[in-house]
Each structure stands twice: as structure tokens, then as C-alpha cells.
Design a protein around this motif. Structure first.
Motif, PDB file in Angstrom:
ATOM      1  N   VAL A   1      -4.984   6.139   3.268  1.00 39.06           N
ATOM      2  CA  VAL A   1      -4.297   6.514   4.500  1.00 39.06           C
ATOM      3  C   VAL A   1      -3.101   5.597   4.723  1.00 39.06           C
ATOM      4  O   VAL A   1      -3.198   4.382   4.575  1.00 39.06           O
ATOM      5  CB  VAL A   1      -5.274   6.419   5.693  1.00 39.06           C
ATOM      6  N   GLY A   2      -1.966   6.189   5.077  1.00 38.42           N
ATOM      7  CA  GLY A   2      -0.775   5.423   5.413  1.00 38.42           C
ATOM      8  C   GLY A   2       0.184   5.270   4.257  1.00 38.42           C
ATOM      9  O   GLY A   2      -0.140   5.534   3.105  1.00 38.42           O
ATOM     10  N   SER A   3       1.387   4.808   4.590  1.00 38.42           N
ATOM     11  CA  SER A   3       2.430   4.685   3.572  1.00 38.42           C
ATOM     12  C   SER A   3       2.425   3.327   2.878  1.00 38.42           C
ATOM     13  O   SER A   3       3.057   3.154   1.845  1.00 38.42           O
ATOM     14  CB  SER A   3       3.798   4.927   4.209  1.00 38.42           C
ATOM     15  N   VAL A   4       1.732   2.345   3.443  1.00 37.41           N
ATOM     16  CA  VAL A   4       1.631   1.021   2.828  1.00 37.41           C
ATOM     17  C   VAL A   4       0.217   0.863   2.293  1.00 37.41           C
ATOM     18  O   VAL A   4      -0.757   1.171   2.973  1.00 37.41           O
ATOM     19  CB  VAL A   4       1.954  -0.103   3.837  1.00 37.41           C
ATOM     20  N   ARG A   5       0.132   0.391   1.066  1.00 42.03           N
ATOM     21  CA  ARG A   5      -1.165   0.199   0.411  1.00 42.03           C
ATOM     22  C   ARG A   5      -1.216  -1.200  -0.179  1.00 42.03           C
ATOM     23  O   ARG A   5      -0.196  -1.736  -0.601  1.00 42.03           O
ATOM     24  CB  ARG A   5      -1.359   1.246  -0.678  1.00 42.03           C
ATOM     25  N   TYR A   6      -2.412  -1.735  -0.223  1.00 40.52           N
ATOM     26  CA  TYR A   6      -2.599  -3.114  -0.647  1.00 40.52           C
ATOM     27  C   TYR A   6      -3.685  -3.221  -1.705  1.00 40.52           C
ATOM     28  O   TYR A   6      -4.569  -2.378  -1.780  1.00 40.52           O
ATOM     29  CB  TYR A   6      -3.028  -3.980   0.541  1.00 40.52           C
ATOM     30  N   VAL A   7      -3.611  -4.315  -2.463  1.00 41.33           N
ATOM     31  CA  VAL A   7      -4.696  -4.716  -3.361  1.00 41.33           C
ATOM     32  C   VAL A   7      -5.119  -6.106  -2.902  1.00 41.33           C
ATOM     33  O   VAL A   7      -4.271  -6.987  -2.680  1.00 41.33           O
ATOM     34  CB  VAL A   7      -4.244  -4.759  -4.833  1.00 41.33           C
ATOM     35  N   ALA A   8      -6.420  -6.281  -2.730  1.00 35.84           N
ATOM     36  CA  ALA A   8      -6.958  -7.573  -2.324  1.00 35.84           C
ATOM     37  C   ALA A   8      -7.885  -8.109  -3.400  1.00 35.84           C
ATOM     38  O   ALA A   8      -8.567  -7.348  -4.086  1.00 35.84           O
ATOM     39  CB  ALA A   8      -7.712  -7.443  -1.007  1.00 35.84           C
ATOM     40  N   ARG A   9      -7.900  -9.429  -3.509  1.00 35.61           N
ATOM     41  CA  ARG A   9      -8.788 -10.128  -4.435  1.00 35.61           C
ATOM     42  C   ARG A   9      -9.765 -10.956  -3.597  1.00 35.61           C
ATOM     43  O   ARG A   9      -9.372 -11.560  -2.592  1.00 35.61           O
ATOM     44  CB  ARG A   9      -7.972 -11.049  -5.329  1.00 35.61           C
TER      45      ARG A   9
ATOM     46  N   GLN B   1      -4.772   0.197   7.878  1.00 33.86           N
ATOM     47  CA  GLN B   1      -5.816   0.045   8.886  1.00 33.86           C
ATOM     48  C   GLN B   1      -6.924  -0.906   8.409  1.00 33.86           C
ATOM     49  O   GLN B   1      -7.345  -1.802   9.134  1.00 33.86           O
ATOM     50  CB  GLN B   1      -6.414   1.403   9.260  1.00 33.86           C
ATOM     51  N   GLU B   2      -7.372  -0.710   7.172  1.00 35.68           N
ATOM     52  CA  GLU B   2      -8.412  -1.590   6.642  1.00 35.68           C
ATOM     53  C   GLU B   2      -7.886  -3.021   6.500  1.00 35.68           C
ATOM     54  O   GLU B   2      -8.587  -3.991   6.819  1.00 35.68           O
ATOM     55  CB  GLU B   2      -8.929  -1.068   5.307  1.00 35.68           C
ATOM     56  N   CYS B   3      -6.655  -3.169   6.079  1.00 38.11           N
ATOM     57  CA  CYS B   3      -6.043  -4.491   5.950  1.00 38.11           C
ATOM     58  C   CYS B   3      -6.010  -5.191   7.310  1.00 38.11           C
ATOM     59  O   CYS B   3      -6.328  -6.383   7.423  1.00 38.11           O
ATOM     60  CB  CYS B   3      -4.646  -4.373   5.358  1.00 38.11           C
ATOM     61  N   ASP B   4      -5.638  -4.453   8.350  1.00 35.81           N
ATOM     62  CA  ASP B   4      -5.604  -5.033   9.698  1.00 35.81           C
ATOM     63  C   ASP B   4      -6.993  -5.498  10.138  1.00 35.81           C
ATOM     64  O   ASP B   4      -7.140  -6.553  10.761  1.00 35.81           O
ATOM     65  CB  ASP B   4      -5.051  -4.025  10.706  1.00 35.81           C
TER      66      ASP B   4
END
Length: 115
Positions: free
Chosen positions: A58-66, A16-19
């Protein structure tokens, strides 16, 4: 600090945050949810990866952002560790997220994805 006067920061996030970041053209962080008083940029990539894998995102996909922020702007924030860990991060009050966004240099980049 890098040679261009910026500091590299990392942030672990869910879909959600990535979107929401994608909707800004990869230029801005959304405000934290109302129950979270701070935005936590992480100073070490290895800990951001660990956070994305192990934290309760939250959710099954997680990300790392730079992302890069003007170093002079970041001087106002203290570096602290969360939960007794040795992982340094900045505690940016939620009401200051727009100001932080104004000091981001370049795009926010997703560097890791975990499912």
C-alpha cells in the motif's frame, strides 16, 4: 546465523507499517492486518528488495527493513517459499508477533526506500 547468536531477517513494508514501527522506537513489528494470517520475515535481502519494488504494498513509498532475532527462537518456524519463488521466508502466525518481537535484538533498521 551471525556470530552473536542472531539471524538477520528482512521485511518489505509500506509507509503505514513503517510509521507503526517508528512509533515503537524501531523495536517492534505491529500485528499484521486482520486479513493476513502470517507475518513474513524474509531470509535474503535481495528478495526483500524485489518484494518492495514489485509487490502490491500500500502506498507509493516502500521500504526494506533489516532486523536481528535470536536464532534459537526461530527454530520453531519452518522456512517456506511464497508463490513458487525461490525466496525463503519464515511464516510467523499473526498471533505470535508479540513473542517474535520479544526476541528481536537491537533496533529494526530501514535499509532501502523506493518511490
Amino acid at each position: 546465523m551471525s556470530s552473536d547468536g542472531t539471524t538477520v531477517l528482512w521485511h518489505s513494508m509500506g509507509q503505514q507499517e513503517c510509521d507503526l514501527v517508528r512509533e515503537t522506537g524501531w523495536r517492534r513489528w505491529p500485528p499484521p492486518p486482520p486479513d493476513r494470517l502470517y507475518f513474513f520475515p524474509i531470509l535474503r535481502e535481495d528478495f526483500a528488495i524485489r518484494a518492495a519494488r514489485e509487490w502490491n504494498l500500500v502506498g507509493s513509498v516502500r521500504y526494506v527493513a533489516r532486523f536481528h532475532v535470536e536464532t534459537g527462537f526461530l527454530a520453531r518456524y519452518t522456512t517456506r517459499s511464497f508463490g513458487g519463488s525461490a525466496a525463503p521466508m519464515l511464516w510467523v502466525p499473526a498471533e505470535e508477533i508479540d513473542e517474535l518481537n520479544a526476541h528481536i535484538v537491537g533496533p529494526i533498521e530501514v535499509t532501502h526506500e523506493f518511490q
